[in-house]
Design a protein around this motif. Sequence first.
Motif, PDB file in Angstrom:
ATOM      1  N   LEU A   7       0.915  -1.190   0.061  1.00 27.02           N
ATOM      2  CA  LEU A   7       0.034   0.055  -0.037  1.00 27.02           C
ATOM      3  C   LEU A   7       0.989   1.149  -0.054  1.00 27.02           C
ATOM      4  CD1 LEU A   7      -2.679  -0.859   2.550  1.00 27.02           C
ATOM      5  CD2 LEU A   7      -2.905  -1.298   0.262  1.00 27.02           C
ATOM      6  N   TYR A   8       0.354   2.392  -0.520  1.00 26.65           N
ATOM      7  CA  TYR A   8       1.165   3.763  -0.532  1.00 26.65           C
ATOM      8  C   TYR A   8       0.428   4.473   0.749  1.00 26.65           C
ATOM      9  CZ  TYR A   8       3.113   7.661  -2.430  1.00 26.65           C
ATOM     10  OH  TYR A   8       4.004   8.911  -2.517  1.00 26.65           O
ATOM     11  N   THR A   9       0.972   4.246   1.937  1.00 27.10           N
ATOM     12  CA  THR A   9       0.733   4.762   3.041  1.00 27.10           C
ATOM     13  C   THR A   9       1.828   5.745   3.818  1.00 27.10           C
ATOM     14  OG1 THR A   9       1.113   2.884   4.301  1.00 27.10           O
ATOM     15  CG2 THR A   9      -0.991   2.900   3.704  1.00 27.10           C
ATOM     16  N   ASN A  15       4.208  11.878  -5.068  1.00 26.46           N
ATOM     17  CA  ASN A  15       5.271  10.812  -5.358  1.00 26.46           C
ATOM     18  C   ASN A  15       4.730   9.453  -5.656  1.00 26.46           C
ATOM     19  OD1 ASN A  15       7.396  13.005  -4.665  1.00 26.46           O
ATOM     20  ND2 ASN A  15       7.387  12.479  -2.803  1.00 26.46           N
ATOM     21  N   GLN A  16       3.426   9.232  -5.605  1.00 29.23           N
ATOM     22  CA  GLN A  16       3.004   8.045  -5.910  1.00 29.23           C
ATOM     23  C   GLN A  16       3.246   7.814  -7.177  1.00 29.23           C
ATOM     24  OE1 GLN A  16      -1.045   7.187  -4.735  1.00 29.23           O
ATOM     25  NE2 GLN A  16      -0.828   4.828  -5.396  1.00 29.23           N
ATOM     26  N   LEU A  22       8.571   3.414 -11.295  1.00 31.31           N
ATOM     27  CA  LEU A  22       9.736   2.736 -10.795  1.00 31.31           C
ATOM     28  C   LEU A  22       9.396   1.075 -10.800  1.00 31.31           C
ATOM     29  CD1 LEU A  22      12.485   3.466 -10.028  1.00 31.31           C
ATOM     30  CD2 LEU A  22      11.853   3.536  -7.689  1.00 31.31           C
ATOM     31  N   ALA A  23       8.192   0.876 -10.335  1.00 29.93           N
ATOM     32  CA  ALA A  23       7.986  -0.484 -10.029  1.00 29.93           C
ATOM     33  C   ALA A  23       7.176  -1.269 -11.194  1.00 29.93           C
ATOM     34  CB  ALA A  23       7.215  -0.752  -8.720  1.00 29.93           C
ATOM     35  N   LYS A  24       7.039  -0.486 -12.340  1.00 32.51           N
ATOM     36  CA  LYS A  24       5.904  -1.176 -13.307  1.00 32.51           C
ATOM     37  C   LYS A  24       6.540  -2.531 -13.606  1.00 32.51           C
ATOM     38  CE  LYS A  24       3.968   0.367 -17.688  1.00 32.51           C
ATOM     39  NZ  LYS A  24       2.701   1.187 -17.405  1.00 32.51           N
ATOM     40  N   GLY A  25       5.483  -3.371 -13.756  1.00 33.25           N
ATOM     41  CA  GLY A  25       5.796  -4.780 -14.113  1.00 33.25           C
ATOM     42  C   GLY A  25       6.397  -5.826 -12.854  1.00 33.25           C
ATOM     43  N   ARG A  26       6.643  -5.016 -11.752  1.00 39.09           N
ATOM     44  CA  ARG A  26       7.454  -5.654 -10.601  1.00 39.09           C
ATOM     45  C   ARG A  26       6.622  -6.435  -9.523  1.00 39.09           C
ATOM     46  NH1 ARG A  26      13.042  -4.390 -10.320  1.00 39.09           N
ATOM     47  NH2 ARG A  26      13.733  -2.720 -11.521  1.00 39.09           N
ATOM     48  N   GLY A  27       5.368  -6.285  -9.858  1.00 45.34           N
ATOM     49  CA  GLY A  27       4.346  -7.051  -8.770  1.00 45.34           C
ATOM     50  C   GLY A  27       3.630  -6.106  -7.849  1.00 45.34           C
ATOM     51  N   ASP A  61       8.674   9.172   9.378  1.00 44.68           N
ATOM     52  CA  ASP A  61       9.797   8.322   8.726  1.00 44.68           C
ATOM     53  C   ASP A  61       9.665   7.955   7.262  1.00 44.68           C
ATOM     54  OD1 ASP A  61       8.211   6.381   9.794  1.00 44.68           O
ATOM     55  OD2 ASP A  61       9.951   5.081  10.198  1.00 44.68           O
ATOM     56  N   GLN A  62       8.522   7.371   7.298  1.00 38.60           N
ATOM     57  CA  GLN A  62       8.219   6.876   6.049  1.00 38.60           C
ATOM     58  C   GLN A  62       8.000   8.094   4.803  1.00 38.60           C
ATOM     59  OE1 GLN A  62       6.327   3.045   5.791  1.00 38.60           O
ATOM     60  NE2 GLN A  62       4.785   3.776   4.413  1.00 38.60           N
ATOM     61  N   MET A  63       7.218   9.137   5.379  1.00 42.60           N
ATOM     62  CA  MET A  63       7.038  10.047   4.322  1.00 42.60           C
ATOM     63  C   MET A  63       8.256  10.724   4.056  1.00 42.60           C
ATOM     64  SD  MET A  63       4.552  13.509   4.652  1.00 42.60           S
ATOM     65  CE  MET A  63       3.203  12.595   4.339  1.00 42.60           C
ATOM     66  N   ALA A  64       9.120  11.067   5.069  1.00 43.22           N
ATOM     67  CA  ALA A  64      10.359  11.886   5.091  1.00 43.22           C
ATOM     68  C   ALA A  64      11.319  11.041   3.772  1.00 43.22           C
ATOM     69  CB  ALA A  64      11.130  12.001   6.432  1.00 43.22           C
ATOM     70  N   PHE A  65      11.450   9.869   4.318  1.00 44.89           N
ATOM     71  CA  PHE A  65      12.361   8.838   3.131  1.00 44.89           C
ATOM     72  C   PHE A  65      12.002   8.698   1.941  1.00 44.89           C
ATOM     73  CE2 PHE A  65      13.856   6.408   7.257  1.00 44.89           C
ATOM     74  CZ  PHE A  65      15.163   7.100   7.380  1.00 44.89           C
ATOM     75  N   SER A  66      10.487   8.258   1.790  1.00 42.59           N
ATOM     76  CA  SER A  66       9.903   8.326   0.497  1.00 42.59           C
ATOM     77  C   SER A  66      10.014  10.036  -0.358  1.00 42.59           C
ATOM     78  CB  SER A  66       8.298   8.279   0.624  1.00 42.59           C
ATOM     79  OG  SER A  66       7.767   8.359  -0.535  1.00 42.59           O
ATOM     80  N   ARG A  67       9.949  10.972   0.279  1.00 43.28           N
ATOM     81  CA  ARG A  67       9.994  12.423  -0.338  1.00 43.28           C
ATOM     82  C   ARG A  67      11.441  12.356  -0.940  1.00 43.28           C
ATOM     83  NH1 ARG A  67       7.026  16.638   3.433  1.00 43.28           N
ATOM     84  NH2 ARG A  67       4.808  16.393   2.689  1.00 43.28           N
ATOM     85  N   TYR A  68      12.540  12.321   0.082  1.00 47.53           N
ATOM     86  CA  TYR A  68      13.818  12.471  -0.225  1.00 47.53           C
ATOM     87  C   TYR A  68      14.198  11.520  -1.446  1.00 47.53           C
ATOM     88  CZ  TYR A  68      18.807  12.688  -0.034  1.00 47.53           C
ATOM     89  OH  TYR A  68      20.317  12.801  -0.557  1.00 47.53           O
ATOM     90  N   LEU A  69      13.937  10.161  -1.415  1.00 44.42           N
ATOM     91  CA  LEU A  69      14.348   9.376  -2.113  1.00 44.42           C
ATOM     92  C   LEU A  69      13.658   9.580  -3.637  1.00 44.42           C
ATOM     93  CD1 LEU A  69      14.610   6.124  -0.003  1.00 44.42           C
ATOM     94  CD2 LEU A  69      16.525   7.297  -1.155  1.00 44.42           C
ATOM     95  N   ALA A  70      12.543   9.983  -3.742  1.00 45.99           N
ATOM     96  CA  ALA A  70      11.798  10.182  -5.003  1.00 45.99           C
ATOM     97  C   ALA A  70      12.496  11.522  -5.662  1.00 45.99           C
ATOM     98  CB  ALA A  70      10.325  10.529  -4.808  1.00 45.99           C
ATOM     99  N   THR A  71      13.062  12.324  -4.938  1.00 47.97           N
ATOM    100  CA  THR A  71      13.641  13.426  -5.702  1.00 47.97           C
ATOM    101  C   THR A  71      15.250  13.266  -5.711  1.00 47.97           C
ATOM    102  OG1 THR A  71      13.959  14.784  -3.526  1.00 47.97           O
ATOM    103  CG2 THR A  71      12.131  15.237  -4.903  1.00 47.97           C
ATOM    104  N   ASN A  72      15.663  12.159  -5.151  1.00 47.00           N
ATOM    105  CA  ASN A  72      17.173  11.991  -5.354  1.00 47.00           C
ATOM    106  C   ASN A  72      17.583  10.488  -5.609  1.00 47.00           C
ATOM    107  OD1 ASN A  72      18.753  14.298  -3.934  1.00 47.00           O
ATOM    108  ND2 ASN A  72      16.828  13.998  -2.693  1.00 47.00           N
ATOM    109  N   TRP A  73      16.538   9.894  -6.380  1.00 48.04           N
ATOM    110  CA  TRP A  73      16.642   8.532  -6.669  1.00 48.04           C
ATOM    111  C   TRP A  73      17.990   8.153  -7.414  1.00 48.04           C
ATOM    112  CZ3 TRP A  73      14.076   4.706  -4.522  1.00 48.04           C
ATOM    113  CH2 TRP A  73      14.560   3.550  -4.783  1.00 48.04           C
TER     114      TRP A  73
END
Length: 136
Positions: A7-9, A15-16, A22-27, A61-73
């Motif tokens: 889930l995207y929670t 960023n969804q 990124l995950a297209k076709g990966r399940g 923590d999840q929101m912060a990591f998700s935001r940072y990584l989406a812009t710095n992947w």
Amino acid sequence: LWAAERLYTWQDPANQSFYDGLAKGRGPYRYLNGGGYMGYARALQPILDNTVFVSRFKGADQMAFSRYLATNWARSGVLLDYNTRVFYVASGEDWHLGKASMRIKLANPCLVHVPWTSYRPNNKTLHTLFLEDFPA
């Protein structure tokens, strides 16, 4: 390597589409989960140093990591554990004991993360999984 969940929670809705692409076709396990990550300290340190936490949000923590990584992947070097081989994260239908037990037996992960254990059914699932005898 970062844990992935179904889930995207507790993440920024903006960023969804990034994580979906990124995950297209990966399940079904396609979204970053803040409860599990591992790697060399020198690789994780810049992420931990530069992630901005907003403590007033549940799941900060999840929101912060998700935001940072989406812009710095591209420069992060992070991979998501799409096949739940290292991290198993219970979310959505995976909170159900039967589903969780089946997924753990199939993937044989090293770490099992059942978030939100203050919620009685999740706490029960975690404790029951702990007592279950999984094949090595």
